[in-house]
Design an enzyme around this catalytic site. Structure first.
Site, PDB file in Angstrom:
ATOM      1  N   THR A   1     -89.953  63.242   9.828  1.00 25.40           N
ATOM      2  CA  THR A   1     -88.787  63.948   9.312  1.00 25.40           C
ATOM      3  C   THR A   1     -87.921  62.979   8.510  1.00 25.40           C
ATOM      4  O   THR A   1     -88.279  61.812   8.321  1.00 25.40           O
ATOM      5  CB  THR A   1     -88.048  64.685  10.456  1.00 25.40           C
ATOM      6  OG1 THR A   1     -87.042  65.515   9.895  1.00 25.40           O
ATOM      7  CG2 THR A   1     -87.411  63.742  11.462  1.00 25.40           C
TER       8      THR A   1
ATOM      9  N   LYS B   1     -90.313  60.966   4.817  1.00 25.27           N
ATOM     10  CA  LYS B   1     -91.485  61.718   4.349  1.00 25.27           C
ATOM     11  C   LYS B   1     -92.190  61.018   3.183  1.00 25.27           C
ATOM     12  O   LYS B   1     -93.400  61.121   3.036  1.00 25.27           O
ATOM     13  CB  LYS B   1     -91.082  63.146   3.972  1.00 25.27           C
ATOM     14  CG  LYS B   1     -90.721  63.973   5.205  1.00 25.27           C
ATOM     15  CD  LYS B   1     -90.365  65.394   4.883  1.00 25.27           C
ATOM     16  CE  LYS B   1     -89.894  66.109   6.143  1.00 25.27           C
ATOM     17  NZ  LYS B   1     -89.525  67.495   5.924  1.00 25.27           N
TER      18      LYS B   1
ATOM     19  N   ARG C   1     -78.923  71.145  -9.143  1.00 27.99           N
ATOM     20  CA  ARG C   1     -77.715  70.476  -9.663  1.00 27.99           C
ATOM     21  C   ARG C   1     -78.117  69.504 -10.768  1.00 27.99           C
ATOM     22  O   ARG C   1     -77.578  69.519 -11.854  1.00 27.99           O
ATOM     23  CB  ARG C   1     -77.054  69.761  -8.474  1.00 27.99           C
ATOM     24  CG  ARG C   1     -75.707  69.210  -8.715  1.00 27.99           C
ATOM     25  CD  ARG C   1     -75.107  68.744  -7.423  1.00 27.99           C
ATOM     26  NE  ARG C   1     -75.963  67.805  -6.697  1.00 27.99           N
ATOM     27  CZ  ARG C   1     -75.649  67.254  -5.534  1.00 27.99           C
ATOM     28  NH1 ARG C   1     -74.519  67.549  -4.947  1.00 27.99           N
ATOM     29  NH2 ARG C   1     -76.466  66.410  -4.937  1.00 27.99           N
TER      30      ARG C   1
ATOM     31  N   TYR D   1     -81.254  75.317   9.492  1.00 26.13           N
ATOM     32  CA  TYR D   1     -81.278  76.187  10.675  1.00 26.13           C
ATOM     33  C   TYR D   1     -80.226  75.724  11.681  1.00 26.13           C
ATOM     34  O   TYR D   1     -79.764  74.580  11.640  1.00 26.13           O
ATOM     35  CB  TYR D   1     -82.668  76.197  11.322  1.00 26.13           C
ATOM     36  CG  TYR D   1     -83.182  74.814  11.639  1.00 26.13           C
ATOM     37  CD1 TYR D   1     -83.954  74.127  10.709  1.00 26.13           C
ATOM     38  CD2 TYR D   1     -82.881  74.187  12.843  1.00 26.13           C
ATOM     39  CE1 TYR D   1     -84.406  72.847  10.968  1.00 26.13           C
ATOM     40  CE2 TYR D   1     -83.333  72.917  13.122  1.00 26.13           C
ATOM     41  CZ  TYR D   1     -84.098  72.248  12.176  1.00 26.13           C
ATOM     42  OH  TYR D   1     -84.540  70.985  12.431  1.00 26.13           O
TER      43      TYR D   1
HETATM   44  P1  NDP Z   1     -83.554  66.251  -0.303  1.00 27.76           P
HETATM   45  O1  NDP Z   1     -82.487  65.272   0.033  1.00 27.76           O
HETATM   46  O2  NDP Z   1     -84.878  65.783  -0.737  1.00 27.76           O
HETATM   47  O3  NDP Z   1     -83.016  67.213  -1.480  1.00 27.76           O
HETATM   48  C1  NDP Z   1     -81.724  67.741  -1.418  1.00 27.76           C
HETATM   49  C2  NDP Z   1     -81.568  68.820  -2.492  1.00 27.76           C
HETATM   50  O4  NDP Z   1     -80.294  69.464  -2.275  1.00 27.76           O
HETATM   51  C3  NDP Z   1     -81.536  68.289  -3.928  1.00 27.76           C
HETATM   52  O5  NDP Z   1     -82.138  69.238  -4.774  1.00 27.76           O
HETATM   53  C4  NDP Z   1     -80.025  68.177  -4.217  1.00 27.76           C
HETATM   54  O6  NDP Z   1     -79.699  68.308  -5.583  1.00 27.76           O
HETATM   55  C5  NDP Z   1     -79.516  69.399  -3.482  1.00 27.76           C
HETATM   56  N1  NDP Z   1     -78.107  69.329  -3.078  1.00 27.76           N
HETATM   57  C6  NDP Z   1     -77.561  68.576  -2.084  1.00 27.76           C
HETATM   58  N2  NDP Z   1     -76.245  68.829  -1.962  1.00 27.76           N
HETATM   59  C7  NDP Z   1     -75.952  69.760  -2.917  1.00 27.76           C
HETATM   60  C8  NDP Z   1     -74.751  70.428  -3.306  1.00 27.76           C
HETATM   61  N3  NDP Z   1     -73.592  70.187  -2.685  1.00 27.76           N
HETATM   62  N4  NDP Z   1     -74.815  71.309  -4.311  1.00 27.76           N
HETATM   63  C9  NDP Z   1     -75.983  71.565  -4.948  1.00 27.76           C
HETATM   64  N5  NDP Z   1     -77.152  70.981  -4.623  1.00 27.76           N
HETATM   65  C10 NDP Z   1     -77.131  70.090  -3.620  1.00 27.76           C
HETATM   66  O7  NDP Z   1     -83.639  67.211   0.961  1.00 27.76           O
HETATM   67  P2  NDP Z   1     -84.909  68.060   1.445  1.00 27.76           P
HETATM   68  O8  NDP Z   1     -85.481  68.742   0.257  1.00 27.76           O
HETATM   69  O9  NDP Z   1     -85.790  67.232   2.282  1.00 27.76           O
HETATM   70  O10 NDP Z   1     -84.233  69.125   2.427  1.00 27.76           O
HETATM   71  C11 NDP Z   1     -83.435  70.183   1.929  1.00 27.76           C
HETATM   72  C12 NDP Z   1     -82.964  71.034   3.093  1.00 27.76           C
HETATM   73  O11 NDP Z   1     -84.050  71.699   3.705  1.00 27.76           O
HETATM   74  C13 NDP Z   1     -82.270  70.229   4.185  1.00 27.76           C
HETATM   75  O12 NDP Z   1     -81.092  70.893   4.516  1.00 27.76           O
HETATM   76  C14 NDP Z   1     -83.224  70.247   5.336  1.00 27.76           C
HETATM   77  O13 NDP Z   1     -82.573  70.268   6.590  1.00 27.76           O
HETATM   78  C15 NDP Z   1     -83.957  71.564   5.110  1.00 27.76           C
HETATM   79  N6  NDP Z   1     -85.336  71.549   5.664  1.00 27.76           N
HETATM   80  C16 NDP Z   1     -85.642  72.473   6.614  1.00 27.76           C
HETATM   81  C17 NDP Z   1     -86.908  72.505   7.156  1.00 27.76           C
HETATM   82  C18 NDP Z   1     -87.238  73.534   8.183  1.00 27.76           C
HETATM   83  O14 NDP Z   1     -88.282  73.370   8.837  1.00 27.76           O
HETATM   84  N7  NDP Z   1     -86.458  74.577   8.342  1.00 27.76           N
HETATM   85  C19 NDP Z   1     -87.951  71.542   6.739  1.00 27.76           C
HETATM   86  C20 NDP Z   1     -87.525  70.649   5.687  1.00 27.76           C
HETATM   87  C21 NDP Z   1     -86.249  70.646   5.187  1.00 27.76           C
HETATM   88  P3  NDP Z   1     -79.746  67.021  -6.593  1.00 27.76           P
HETATM   89  O15 NDP Z   1     -81.206  66.786  -6.878  1.00 27.76           O
HETATM   90  O16 NDP Z   1     -79.005  67.464  -7.785  1.00 27.76           O
HETATM   91  O17 NDP Z   1     -79.112  65.891  -5.832  1.00 27.76           O
END
Ligand code: NDP
Length: 274
Positions: free
Chosen positions: A62, A66, A152, A218
Site C-alpha cells: 500500500t 506501490k 488537476r 472508504y
Molecule cells: P496518488 O497520490 O497517486 O494520486 C492522487 C491523485 O489525486 C492525483 O491525480 C492528484 O492530482 C489528485 N488530487 C489530490 N488532491 C487533490 C485535490 N485537492 N484536488 C484535485 N485533485 C487532487 O494517489 P492514488 O492514486 O494511489 O490514490 C487515490 C485515492 O484512491 C486515495 O484516496 C486512496 O486512498 C484511494 N484508493 C483506494 C483503494 C481502495 O481499495 N478502495 C485502493 C487504492 C487507492 P495531481 O496529479 O494534479 O496532483
C-alpha cells in the site's frame, strides 16, 4: 510452518488488510499468519528481503510503496506493468512475482456488487495517480463508450490518455472543461481529495440522473465528492470499501487457490453514506 503474508506501507496502523485476510482464511479453513509491516520510507527493499528470509510467502503493498514494489519485482503481470504500480506479490525461490488487483477490484465491485454495467457507458475518471492508472486497463476491457480523464495537473491525464489511446475512446481534460463534456453515467473519484475532506470543482452537469458516483476513498462517510453527486440528484453512490475487499479477494485467490466470498465482509465493513 504456517504460511506467512503481510501488508506493507507507511503508515500502516490504519490498514484493514489483516482483518480482511483473517476473515477470508477463517471462512476458507486455511491457517495463515497475516502481519502489518511498516517499512522506513527509504527502506522498502530491505524490509521485504527480511520478510522473505523469515518465510514470507506473499505481500500486499500500500501507499507509498506501490512503485517501489514495481521496481523490486522480477516478474510483472501485464496490468501491473501498464499501471506502473504493484499491490500484491508472491515469492517462489528467487522469483518476486507481482500483480496489481486494484483496478479489477474496482470493476468487480461496480459490476458484480453494485450491479452497474460498464459496457457502452460514458465514464468520467477523476485523477491520474496510481489508482487511476491501475483502473484504466480493467475499465477498457469492459468496453465503455468513452473514458474522460480529468486531473488537476492536465499533463498527467494527457500522459495516461496517450498510454491507452489505442485501446478505446479516451479524452483528457482539466476540471474547467467538464461542464461542456457531461453528462456521464459513471463518475469515479480516483483522486485523494476526499482523504483530506477537499472538494473537487465538478459541475452538476457531469452527473447523469441515473449515474453511479463512486469514491475510491472508504470509511469517510459522505465525502464532499459524494455530497456533490447527491446534490446533483444522483441516487446511486458508493465508497471504496467494496473495491478494497475485492482486491484483497483477488490476492487471496492468487496466493491460496480459493476465491473467498466478499459480500458478507463488505456488508459488515460498510458505514452509512449520509
Ligand atoms: P496518488 O497520490 O497517486 O494520486 C492522487 C491523485 O489525486 C492525483 O491525480 C492528484 O492530482 C489528485 N488530487 C489530490 N488532491 C487533490 C485535490 N485537492 N484536488 C484535485 N485533485 C487532487 O494517489 P492514488 O492514486 O494511489 O490514490 C487515490 C485515492 O484512491 C486515495 O484516496 C486512496 O486512498 C484511494 N484508493 C483506494 C483503494 C481502495 O481499495 N478502495 C485502493 C487504492 C487507492 P495531481 O496529479 O494534479 O496532483
Amino acid at each position: 510452518m504456517t504460511d506467512r503474508y503481510a501488508v506493507i506501507g507507511n503508515p500502516i496502523g490504519h490498514s484493514k488488510s489483516p482483518m480482511i485476510h483473517a476473515a477470508f482464511a477463517k471462512t476458507a479453513g486455511h491457517h495463515i499468519e497475516y502481519l502489518a509491516l511498516e517499512a522506513p520510507l527509504d527502506g522498502f527493499a530491505g524490509k521485504i528481503d527480511e520478510f522473505i528470509q523469515s518465510g514470507g510467502a506473499g505481500l500486499n503493498i500500500t501507499a507509498p510503496f506501490k512503485q517501489d514494489a514495481f521496481a523490486y519485482a522480477t516478474e510483472l503481470s501485464e496490468r501491473a506493468r501498464l499501471a506502473g504500480a504493484v499491490n500484491a506479490m508472491k515469492f517462489e525461490g528467487d522469483r518476486r512475482i507481482a500483480d496489481n488487483f486494484d483496478g479489477i477490484g474496482l470493476t468487480n465491485d461496480i459490476q458484480h456488487n453494485l450491479g452497474y454495467r460498464i459496457k457502452d457507458r460514458r465514464l468520467l475518471l477523476l485523477g491520474a495517480g496510481g489508482a487511476a492508472r491501475g483502473a484504466m486497463m480493467p475499465f477498457l476491457e469492459e468496453q465503455p463508450a468513452e473514458i474522460v480523464l480529468a486531473n488537476r495537473s492536465v499533463a498527467k491525464a494527457e500522459e495516461l490518455r496517450a498510454q491507452y489511446n489505442a485501446q478505446g475512446r479516451i479524452t483528457a481534460l482539466g476540471y474547467e472543461s467538464l461542464k461542456a463534456a457531461g453528462p456521464f453515467d459513471l463518475v469515479i473519484n480516483a483522486t485523494s481529495a476526499s482523504l483530506h475532506g477537499a472538494e473537487l470543482p465538478i459541475p452538476r452537469e457531469s452527473f447523469a440522473k441515473a449515474a453511479l458516483a463512486y469514491d475510491l476513498v472508504y470509511g469517510k462517510g459522505l465525502t464532499p465528492f459524494l455530497r456533490a453527486a447527491k446534490q446533483a440528484g444522483v441516487e446511486r453512490i458508493a465508497d471504496g470499501v467494496g473495491m478494497l475487499v475485492e482486491q484483497a479477494a483477488e490476492a487471496f485467490a492468487w496466493w491460496r487457490g480459493v476465491r473467498p466470498q466478499t459480500g458478507p465482509l463488505i456488508t459488515k465493513m460498510t458505514i452509512p453514506l449520509d
